[in-house]
Design a protein around this motif. Structure first.
Motif, short mmCIF file in Angstrom:
data_model
loop_
_atom_site.label_atom_id
_atom_site.label_comp_id
_atom_site.label_asym_id
_atom_site.label_seq_id
_atom_site.Cartn_x
_atom_site.Cartn_y
_atom_site.Cartn_z
N THR A 1 0.81 -1.22 0.00
CA THR A 1 0.00 0.00 0.00
C THR A 1 0.84 1.27 0.00
OG1 THR A 1 -0.11 -0.15 2.41
CG2 THR A 1 -1.98 -1.04 1.16
N GLY A 2 2.06 1.16 0.53
CA GLY A 2 2.88 2.37 0.68
C GLY A 2 2.56 3.12 1.96
N VAL A 3 2.24 2.38 3.02
CA VAL A 3 2.01 2.96 4.35
C VAL A 3 3.28 2.80 5.18
CG1 VAL A 3 0.77 2.71 6.53
CG2 VAL A 3 -0.47 2.61 4.38
N GLN A 4 3.79 3.89 5.70
CA GLN A 4 4.98 3.85 6.55
C GLN A 4 4.64 4.39 7.93
OE1 GLN A 4 8.41 6.13 5.17
NE2 GLN A 4 9.79 4.60 6.02
N ILE A 5 5.05 3.66 8.96
CA ILE A 5 4.83 4.11 10.34
C ILE A 5 6.10 4.82 10.78
CG2 ILE A 5 4.27 3.40 12.69
CD1 ILE A 5 2.87 0.96 11.46
N LYS A 6 6.05 6.13 10.78
CA LYS A 6 7.26 6.92 11.00
C LYS A 6 7.53 7.20 12.47
CE LYS A 6 6.67 8.85 6.40
NZ LYS A 6 6.55 10.01 5.52
N GLU A 7 6.55 6.92 13.30
CA GLU A 7 6.69 7.12 14.74
C GLU A 7 6.86 5.74 15.39
OE1 GLU A 7 3.25 8.38 17.43
OE2 GLU A 7 4.21 10.28 16.96
N ILE A 8 7.91 5.56 16.16
CA ILE A 8 8.11 4.27 16.83
C ILE A 8 6.98 4.06 17.84
CG2 ILE A 8 9.62 2.92 18.34
CD1 ILE A 8 11.99 4.43 17.13
N PRO A 9 6.26 2.94 17.76
CA PRO A 9 5.16 2.73 18.70
C PRO A 9 5.63 2.75 20.16
CG PRO A 9 5.03 1.18 16.88
CD PRO A 9 6.34 1.89 16.75
N LYS A 10 4.80 3.31 21.01
CA LYS A 10 5.10 3.35 22.44
C LYS A 10 4.58 2.07 23.08
CE LYS A 10 4.91 8.42 22.88
NZ LYS A 10 4.75 8.72 21.45
N VAL A 11 5.49 1.33 23.72
CA VAL A 11 5.10 0.05 24.32
C VAL A 11 5.57 -0.08 25.76
CG1 VAL A 11 5.02 -1.13 22.09
CG2 VAL A 11 7.16 -1.11 23.39
N GLY A 12 5.90 1.05 26.40
CA GLY A 12 6.37 0.98 27.78
C GLY A 12 7.64 0.17 27.87
N ASN A 13 7.67 -0.79 28.79
CA ASN A 13 8.85 -1.64 28.97
C ASN A 13 8.74 -2.97 28.22
OD1 ASN A 13 10.26 0.14 30.73
ND2 ASN A 13 8.88 -0.46 32.39
N ALA A 14 7.73 -3.08 27.39
CA ALA A 14 7.57 -4.32 26.62
C ALA A 14 8.64 -4.40 25.53
CB ALA A 14 6.18 -4.37 25.99
N VAL A 15 8.85 -5.59 25.00
CA VAL A 15 9.81 -5.83 23.93
C VAL A 15 9.15 -5.46 22.60
CG1 VAL A 15 11.13 -7.58 22.68
CG2 VAL A 15 11.00 -7.65 25.19
N LEU A 16 9.77 -4.54 21.87
CA LEU A 16 9.24 -4.13 20.57
C LEU A 16 10.02 -4.83 19.46
CD1 LEU A 16 7.27 -2.29 19.02
CD2 LEU A 16 9.04 -0.51 19.06
N VAL A 17 9.28 -5.48 18.56
CA VAL A 17 9.87 -6.21 17.43
C VAL A 17 9.42 -5.53 16.14
CG1 VAL A 17 9.93 -8.40 16.17
CG2 VAL A 17 9.91 -8.39 18.68
N ALA A 18 10.36 -5.28 15.24
CA ALA A 18 10.02 -4.59 14.00
C ALA A 18 10.49 -5.36 12.78
CB ALA A 18 10.63 -3.20 13.98
N ASP A 19 9.57 -5.55 11.84
CA ASP A 19 9.92 -6.00 10.50
C ASP A 19 10.27 -4.74 9.71
OD1 ASP A 19 10.08 -6.81 7.88
OD2 ASP A 19 8.11 -7.76 7.82
N MET A 20 11.55 -4.53 9.46
CA MET A 20 12.02 -3.34 8.73
C MET A 20 12.47 -3.69 7.32
SD MET A 20 14.17 -0.96 11.40
CE MET A 20 13.45 -0.37 12.94
#
Length: 362
Positions: free
Chosen positions: A156-175
């Motif tokens: 689609t061409g959608v980019q999430i430019k703001e890193i999601p806020k997850v507190g102290n949880a582990v954030l995983v990203a497909d980049m």
């Protein structure tokens, strides 16, 4: 021959200096009289090459010392399975943020290995415009072993430019489709993975950057090839790795460092995307259906809203040396992927063709 610009979403362009370097060394790598594809992956020279590759990537991407860098196989799809097998722990559940096709596919695969909740984070308005509706999950994230999202949806061409806020949880990203297109604060992520075939090199090798404290907790059934601890302890080589793909990635990192690093690439990428979106905004002939705040810098999607005209556009563009502009079958239309290796001249040539096509077909 007309100059060719390859707008493929992947396998994508590799910069000319990198390809020329590889070409010059193809038959005689480091004076060995053989190709890098023919030498032992455990030999001294190859081991020195991958050590330097790790060093260059750490410098380029500012990877902290408490993160391991792995070069694996199986593409991003392999990591769709590997992530839950390695990261599901005491909480027994993951959260997946769905922003499109690939994040949805990651969640679908992960369901084979863990329990998860899936939340759609995109809306489509009455005009068909897609926007991201939420990036703050700090109120719920810590009940999960990890939170997964895709930074850039190529279809689609959608980019999430703001890193999601997850507190102290582990954030995983497909980049996979925007990695190393700009600087990123790695410390905000527990794990990042990316198929190489967009910005890093050729298809066949996958980058995983994982925080060390997350290694060593894989479920018992995890195959050794997907076990981050096993791979980290074996220099990503429990089996013969894709040596040529690894070598090409190393050349890409050298080239990026020589050109000034990610800050330079980020400016180039923003300039290319701004040029193309600016033209789309003033055109009455083409439409882009992504909200301004979420428009991808890597994958620019557009359409004439007429399937026959779209097909004609793609065919005539290819004849003009503008390749692989057909949109993904899921969405249709057109898609210009303008990754790191795409020069601004390619975008300028595309816009010139778009203007000509619009004048002839409006």
């Amino acid at each position: 021959m007309t100059q060719v610009f390859n707008f493929s979403a992947g396998p994508a362009m590799i910069s000319k200096p990198v390809l020329e370097k590889a070409q010059s060394e193809l038959l005689n790598w480091l004076g060995q009289g053989t190709s890098v594809m023919e030498v032992s992956h455990r030999g001294k020279l190859f081991m020195e090459m991958i050590t330097e590759c790790d060093k260059d990537l750490r410098q380029l991407f500012n990877v902290p010392d408490n993160y391991k860098i792995l070069f694996l196989q199986g593409g991003a799809r392999g990591q769709f399975a590997a992530v839950p097998m390695n990261l599901i722990g005491a909480k027994g559940k993951a959260l997946y943020l769905n922003s499109g096709h690939w994040s949805g596919m990651a969640a679908k695969e992960a369901r084979n290995f863990c329990e998860l909740d899936e939340i759609s984070i995109v809306d489509k308005d009455e005009n068909g415009v897609i926007s991201v509706n939420r990036t703050d999950f700090s109120d719920i994230a810590e009940q999960y072993d990890y939170v997964h999202y895709c930074t850039n949806e190529t279809i689609t061409g959608v980019q999430i430019k703001e890193i999601p806020k997850v507190g102290n949880a582990v954030l995983v990203a497909d980049m996979s489709s925007d990695i190393m297109s700009k600087p990123v604060d790695i410390s905000k992520f527990g794990l990042i993975y990316a198929g190489a075939q967009k910005n890093l090199g050729p298809a066949g090798i996958t980058l995983v950057i994982v925080r060390e404290d997350l290694i060593g907790h894989a479920c018992q059934a995890t195959p050794s090839i997907w076990n981050y601890e096993t791979q980290a302890n074996s220099d990503s080589m429990i089996n013969t790795p894709p040596t040529f793909a690894w070598y090409l990635c190393a050349l890409v990192f050298k080239q990026m460092l020589a050109e000034g690093g990610l800050e330079i690439y980020a400016k180039r990428n923003e300039k290319k995307a701004a040029l193309l979106y600016s033209y789309l905004e003033q055109s009455q002939f083409y439409r882009n259906y992504i909200a301004v705040a979420n428009r991808s810098v890597m994958n620019v999607t557009f359409s004439t809203d007429n399937d026959e005209l779209n097909a004609k556009f793609v065919a005539e563009a290819a004849e003009a040396g503008l390749q692989a502009l057909k949109g993904h079958k899921v969405l249709g239309g057109m898609r210009a992927s303008i990754y790191n290796a795409m020069p601004i001249e390619g975008v300028e040539a595309l816009i010139a063709f778009m203007k000509k096509f619009e004048a002839e077909n409006a």
